[in-house]
Design an enzyme around this catalytic site. Structure first.
Site, PDB file in Angstrom:
ATOM      1  N   TRP A   1       0.830  -1.214   0.000  1.00  0.00           N
ATOM      2  CA  TRP A   1       0.000   0.000   0.000  1.00  0.00           C
ATOM      3  C   TRP A   1       0.854   1.249   0.000  1.00  0.00           C
ATOM      4  CZ3 TRP A   1      -4.318  -0.568  -2.087  1.00  0.00           C
ATOM      5  CH2 TRP A   1      -5.071  -1.731  -1.904  1.00  0.00           C
TER       6      TRP A   1
ATOM      7  N   LYS B   1     -12.838  -1.006   5.727  1.00  0.00           N
ATOM      8  CA  LYS B   1     -12.244  -1.916   6.698  1.00  0.00           C
ATOM      9  C   LYS B   1     -12.836  -1.697   8.095  1.00  0.00           C
ATOM     10  CE  LYS B   1      -9.047  -2.456   3.290  1.00  0.00           C
ATOM     11  NZ  LYS B   1      -8.179  -1.693   2.399  1.00  0.00           N
TER      12      LYS B   1
ATOM     13  N   ASP C   1      -1.868   6.985   5.839  1.00  0.00           N
ATOM     14  CA  ASP C   1      -2.928   6.136   5.298  1.00  0.00           C
ATOM     15  C   ASP C   1      -3.310   5.178   6.423  1.00  0.00           C
ATOM     16  OD1 ASP C   1      -4.503   4.239   4.104  1.00  0.00           O
ATOM     17  OD2 ASP C   1      -3.025   3.625   2.595  1.00  0.00           O
TER      18      ASP C   1
HETATM   19  C1  LIG Z   1      -7.554  -1.206   1.322  1.00  0.00           C
HETATM   20  C2  LIG Z   1      -6.455  -0.236   1.420  1.00  0.00           C
HETATM   21  C3  LIG Z   1      -6.258   0.781   0.481  1.00  0.00           C
HETATM   22  C4  LIG Z   1      -7.095   0.893  -0.769  1.00  0.00           C
HETATM   23  O1  LIG Z   1      -8.345   1.372  -0.533  1.00  0.00           O
HETATM   24  P1  LIG Z   1      -9.343   1.679  -1.755  1.00  0.00           P
HETATM   25  O2  LIG Z   1     -10.536   2.186  -1.046  1.00  0.00           O
HETATM   26  O3  LIG Z   1      -9.552   0.394  -2.483  1.00  0.00           O
HETATM   27  O4  LIG Z   1      -8.715   2.693  -2.619  1.00  0.00           O
HETATM   28  C5  LIG Z   1      -5.228   1.670   0.692  1.00  0.00           C
HETATM   29  N1  LIG Z   1      -4.419   1.573   1.753  1.00  0.00           N
HETATM   30  C6  LIG Z   1      -4.560   0.606   2.674  1.00  0.00           C
HETATM   31  C7  LIG Z   1      -3.632   0.536   3.833  1.00  0.00           C
HETATM   32  C8  LIG Z   1      -5.575  -0.331   2.530  1.00  0.00           C
HETATM   33  O5  LIG Z   1      -5.720  -1.304   3.449  1.00  0.00           O
END
Ligand SMILES: *Cc1c(COP(=O)(O)O)cnc(C)c1O
Length: 358
Positions: free
Chosen positions: A102, A195, A171
């Protein structure tokens, strides 16, 4: 009711209460004679939803007026682009920590906008880990420092956040509001909702208002944090149903009590790691000091056994345990809404599987 134990990494399990509440008011939202899906985003019904959602996340994150709480469609991936577009001025450098898949996506996107310094790189290390604060080679005067608080695929998590002179950007898609942390100390936080917070396709964005002013005037209006701040995320029609679902999840969090949730999360993870640590059968894939409380990743002695593990677990209503396709193995994602009973079921299954196949 035929609910399963849903270990999916995302979209992931949601609180049953939130789903039931949405179901109960789907056809007639609070006596309006309409579904919330059909209400105007400028009308009083949706207005109340939006305002309470902003308020609840402010409360849960302990934020004051320095930060804005925004809802932006496009998930975390759009934020990979929006963060540098808004915060990385020309001639400046942004420091990024590459801790896995990521983080790497965030880096790739930032490089299309401006200069990026990779301050530390553990992205390819096995066992997986995030670097320590001491390892970071930061740029003096950097525009910001970007980290990924929890690497969802690698199962590695920052346990304490680095202190940086430049604004810290994170993030937090896969671990926001899963444990106590000081949200006020961040310049920007973004999290895809699917999540810990709600449905996919939307991100919760927390931005320090003064930082949002950095955005170049020429940046398209729809891509400026400034626009979302000024218009309270209502510049265009927002994903109203997704925000409504996030409201229901935030209510559930407040009702449960964040401290209770955080404690429960730590206990859930500890119980699974205890089985992994007990013998030589299961092998954790992340370094102990930074293994994730949200995504528990491990291997079995062979890929054939892993396949059998996933299959047999599925027969016992435990779904979504297969590791990410890029790394294989097993991944148990146990987000906020994942019930303790599901962890108990997994632990019993793991012990039994080891006994039979170890
Ligand atoms: C799932 C995830 C993403 C991607 O998210 P999207 O909504 O599909 O763009 C980005 N960073 C992390 C750490 C993730 O777990």
């Amino acid at each position: 009711m035929a609910r399963v134990y849903n270990f999916n990494a995302g979209p992931a399990v949601l609180p049953l209460e939130a789903l039931q509440e949405a179901q109960a008011e789907l056809i007639d939202f609070k006596g309006s004679g309409m579904s919330i899906l059909e209400c105007s985003h400028r009308g009083k019904e949706y207005d109340a939803v939006h305002a309470e959602a902003v308020d609840n996340f402010k409360k849960l994150l302990g934020l004051g007026d320095e930060h804005a709480v925004l809802f932006i469609a496009g998930g975390a991936s759009l934020q990979f682009a929006m963060a540098p577009m808004n915060l990385l001025g020309s001639g400046q450098t942004a420091d990024y920590v590459n801790s896995g898949a990521w983080a790497l996506k965030a880096i790739k996107e930032a490089k299309t906008v401006g200069a990026v310094n990779v301050a530390a790189d553990t992205g390819k290390e096995i066992p997986t880990r995030v670097p320590s604060a001491k390892e970071l080679k930061l740029t003096p005067g950097a525009a910001y420092v970007h980290i990924t608080s929890n690497e969802t695929i690698a199962g590695a998590q920052w346990k304490t956040f680095p202190r940086t002179d430049a604004p810290l950007v994170a993030d937090m898609s896969s671990d926001i509001l899963s444990r106590p942390f000081d949200a006020k100390s961040f310049g920007l936080i973004y999290a895809g909702a699917q999540k810990n917070l709600g449905p996919s396709g939307i991100a919760l964005v927390i931005v320090r208002k003064d930082l949002a002013e950095r955005a170049p005037a020429k940046l398209p209006v729809i891509l400026q944090y400034r626009t979302f701040i000024e218009e309270n995320s209502l510049y265009n029609t927002p994903p109203t149903f997704s925000i409504y679902m996030m409201l229901l999840v935030s209510r559930w969090m407040l009702k449960t009590g964040p401290e209770t949730l955080y404690k429960r999360n730590a206990e859930k993870a500890a119980r699974i790691y205890a089985v992994i640590d007990a013998g030589g059968f299961y092998r954790g894939t992340a370094v102990k000091e930074c293994r994730s409380d949200m995504n528990i990743t491990f291997r079995l002695p062979s890929e054939a056994l892993e396949e059998q593990f996933v299959k047999e677990a599925s027969q016992q209503k435990m779904k979504g345990l297969k590791g990410h396709r890029s790394v294989g193995g097993i991944r148990a994602s146990v987000y906020n809404a994942f019930p303790v009973e599901g962890v108990e079921a997994l632990v019993a299954f793991m012990k039994d599987f080891e006994k039979k196949n170890g």
